[in-house]
Each structure stands twice: as C-alpha cells, then as structure tokens.
Design a protein around this motif. Structure first.
Motif, PDB file in Angstrom:
ATOM      1  N   ILE A 129       0.849  -1.203   0.000  1.00  0.00           N
ATOM      2  CA  ILE A 129       0.000   0.000   0.000  1.00  0.00           C
ATOM      3  C   ILE A 129       0.880   1.248   0.000  1.00  0.00           C
ATOM      4  N   TRP A 130       1.925   1.231   0.834  1.00  0.00           N
ATOM      5  CA  TRP A 130       2.852   2.370   0.877  1.00  0.00           C
ATOM      6  C   TRP A 130       3.529   2.571  -0.476  1.00  0.00           C
ATOM      7  N   ASP A 131       3.970   1.487  -1.090  1.00  0.00           N
ATOM      8  CA  ASP A 131       4.652   1.581  -2.387  1.00  0.00           C
ATOM      9  C   ASP A 131       3.735   2.187  -3.446  1.00  0.00           C
ATOM     10  N   LEU A 132       2.459   1.833  -3.408  1.00  0.00           N
ATOM     11  CA  LEU A 132       1.505   2.411  -4.346  1.00  0.00           C
ATOM     12  C   LEU A 132       1.356   3.912  -4.115  1.00  0.00           C
ATOM     13  N   ALA A 133       1.319   4.310  -2.847  1.00  0.00           N
ATOM     14  CA  ALA A 133       1.209   5.735  -2.534  1.00  0.00           C
ATOM     15  C   ALA A 133       2.432   6.497  -3.036  1.00  0.00           C
ATOM     16  N   VAL A 134       3.612   5.925  -2.825  1.00  0.00           N
ATOM     17  CA  VAL A 134       4.850   6.572  -3.268  1.00  0.00           C
ATOM     18  C   VAL A 134       4.891   6.682  -4.792  1.00  0.00           C
ATOM     19  N   GLU A 135       4.334   5.691  -5.474  1.00  0.00           N
ATOM     20  CA  GLU A 135       4.328   5.694  -6.939  1.00  0.00           C
ATOM     21  C   GLU A 135       3.301   6.660  -7.516  1.00  0.00           C
ATOM     22  N   LEU A 136       2.101   6.708  -6.926  1.00  0.00           N
ATOM     23  CA  LEU A 136       0.992   7.402  -7.571  1.00  0.00           C
ATOM     24  C   LEU A 136       0.779   8.836  -7.101  1.00  0.00           C
ATOM     25  N   LEU A 137       1.093   9.143  -5.847  1.00  0.00           N
ATOM     26  CA  LEU A 137       0.841  10.511  -5.388  1.00  0.00           C
ATOM     27  C   LEU A 137       1.631  11.557  -6.174  1.00  0.00           C
ATOM     28  N   PRO A 138       2.877  11.289  -6.605  1.00  0.00           N
ATOM     29  CA  PRO A 138       3.543  12.289  -7.449  1.00  0.00           C
ATOM     30  C   PRO A 138       2.804  12.550  -8.760  1.00  0.00           C
ATOM     31  N   LEU A 139       2.157  11.519  -9.311  1.00  0.00           N
ATOM     32  CA  LEU A 139       1.365  11.726 -10.520  1.00  0.00           C
ATOM     33  C   LEU A 139       0.176  12.634 -10.217  1.00  0.00           C
ATOM     34  N   GLY A 140      -0.429  12.428  -9.046  1.00  0.00           N
ATOM     35  CA  GLY A 140      -1.537  13.284  -8.640  1.00  0.00           C
ATOM     36  C   GLY A 140      -1.103  14.718  -8.402  1.00  0.00           C
TER      37      GLY A 140
END
Length: 250
Positions: free
Chosen positions: A190-201
């Motif tokens: 879950i953390w890895d997904l946040a690190v990957e996707l929040l910069p795109l957001g």
C-alpha cells in the motif's frame, strides 16, 4: 478536504513564484496579523501531509491548513483587488495568492513547528523509500480498520478519502479489514503504491490511480468497479464514506 498531493502542488507553485522574493503580505479579511511577514523575504515553502509551512526571514513560521473549505486563488496581476473573504494575501513581483477559508492560518513558534511535525507520520511525497520501514511499522501498530488507519495523519500524512479508496483497491485490501489481519507485505505494498501514484496526482492536480487513464477512478464515487463491473459497496469506515469492490478487495 484537499489531500496531500494538492498541498505539495501548492507548495511547488508558490515556491517557484515567491521564494527568494520580498513578500507583500496582508489580511484583507482582517482575521490574521500579516505584519510580521510583510516586506520580508520568503525563504521556502514546504508541504508536510496536509500542512503548508512558510519560512520567512526574521518571522515566525507561517502554518496553513486548508481544512474542508480552504483554497488558494492565483493572480498574475499582483495589483489586483483580493476577493472578499481573503484571509491572507501573499504577493511577490510576478504573482499573488489569495488564501480563502482555511481552517488554520497561524504563526508557529519553533516548539510549535517541532510539535506539529512530530505529530505526523511519513509523507509518501516527502519520504518515499527512506521511511518505508517506519511507514509499515506505523500502519501495523495502528488499531481498528485499515481504512481508518491510512487516513490517520499520525500514521501516514497526506492521504484522504479519495486516495484511500483507490490505493486500497489496487492493493486488494478491504478498508474494513482489521489492521490486525494485515501483514507487513500488504502494508508495504500500500505504501509503495502511494509513493508511486501521489507524485502523478501532484503533477496532474487530481487523484491519478491509473496512469493509463488519469481521469478515471477504480471505485471512488463509482457505481460499478471499473475493473470487473461489480457494484461498488458504499459504507462507513473510520467515520468516512468508503468505496469498495467486494469482488476485488479481500
């Protein structure tokens, strides 16, 4: 409430427009004493979760939290009349920003700044892999449901309801699942997904949970799961509306 990606976007935009410049600061609404910041140089603007901190030369740290209704408006004309209800007007030599309806707009002492940052968990947009182990530990140490824990700012800073829905969907985790039934591998995913996707957001100015379709959501505020078509279940988790695919999330 604006989530962490938007606060980091505000910080980046205002840093580019105002940092290193002499500020013209005022409170047209009259509900904030802007005098300590007026005529001084803005050294830095940073986001920590849902908080903005402004470092201004020879002045206390300025703390802004937008809360549920707060917003910034940008003006290229720095001589423009601020809109009615502007709590704080910050202008440089090329842009101005009007802060409207924040939940917090306040000076912080050094001790107050330290206490604020100490109250926050790791921020996916600041800490990434460097604090992954701590992020996993904090989540697994939380009580209650996973969906309540990941939006608790003392566990992970910056996530809100929209990111919760999309990240837990991608991780295959039901938001109502007790944290006690979550393992370290799942928490790390879950953390890895946040690190990957929040910069795109942050870069897009919106939640981006599918880079191939940035304007789409998997379950958040949808009637049917975009992946499998199952009806999205709407419930309450941690006092907030949760969106779940009963077929995809365990």
């Amino acid at each position: 409430m604006p989530e962490g990606h938007l606060l980091h976007r505000h910080a980046r935009e205002q840093r580019a427009a105002l940092a290193g410049r002499v500020l013209r600061a005022s409170s047209p609404q009259g509900r904030f004493d802007a005098a300590p910041y007026d005529g001084r140089v803005l050294a830095a603007v940073g986001a920590w979760g849902k908080n903005l901190l402004y470092d201004v030369a020879d002045a206390p740290t300025l703390h802004v939290h937008l809360g549920m209704r707060g917003l910034f408006l940008r003006y290229e004309d720095t001589t423009a009349t601020p809109p009615r209800g502007t709590r704080l007007w910050l202008a440089g030599d090329g842009a101005a920003f009007a802060l409207i309806a924040p939940s917090r707009c306040e000076p912080l002492t050094p001790a107050g700044r330290t206490a604020l940052l100490a109250s926050l968990g790791p921020d996916p947009l600041r800490d990434g892999a460097a604090r992954r182990e701590e992020a996993v530990h904090r989540l697994l140490a939380a009580r209650g449901a996973v969906g309540a824990a990941v939006v608790e700012q003392g566990v992970w800073a910056g996530l809100g309801n929209a990111w919760r829905a999309e990240l837990l969907f991608l991780a295959g985790v039901d938001p109502a699942r007790p944290v006690a039934r979550l393992d370290a591998e799942e928490a790390g995913a879950i953390w890895d997904l946040a690190v990957e996707l929040l910069p795109l957001g942050r870069d897009a100015g919106q939640v981006v949970s599918d880079p191939a379709a940035p304007d789409e959501r998997w379950v958040y505020k949808r009637e049917a799961c975009r992946r499998c078509g199952a009806p999205v279940r709407v419930s309450r988790v941690g006092g907030r509306t949760a969106y779940t695919c009963p077929a995809e999330q365990r």
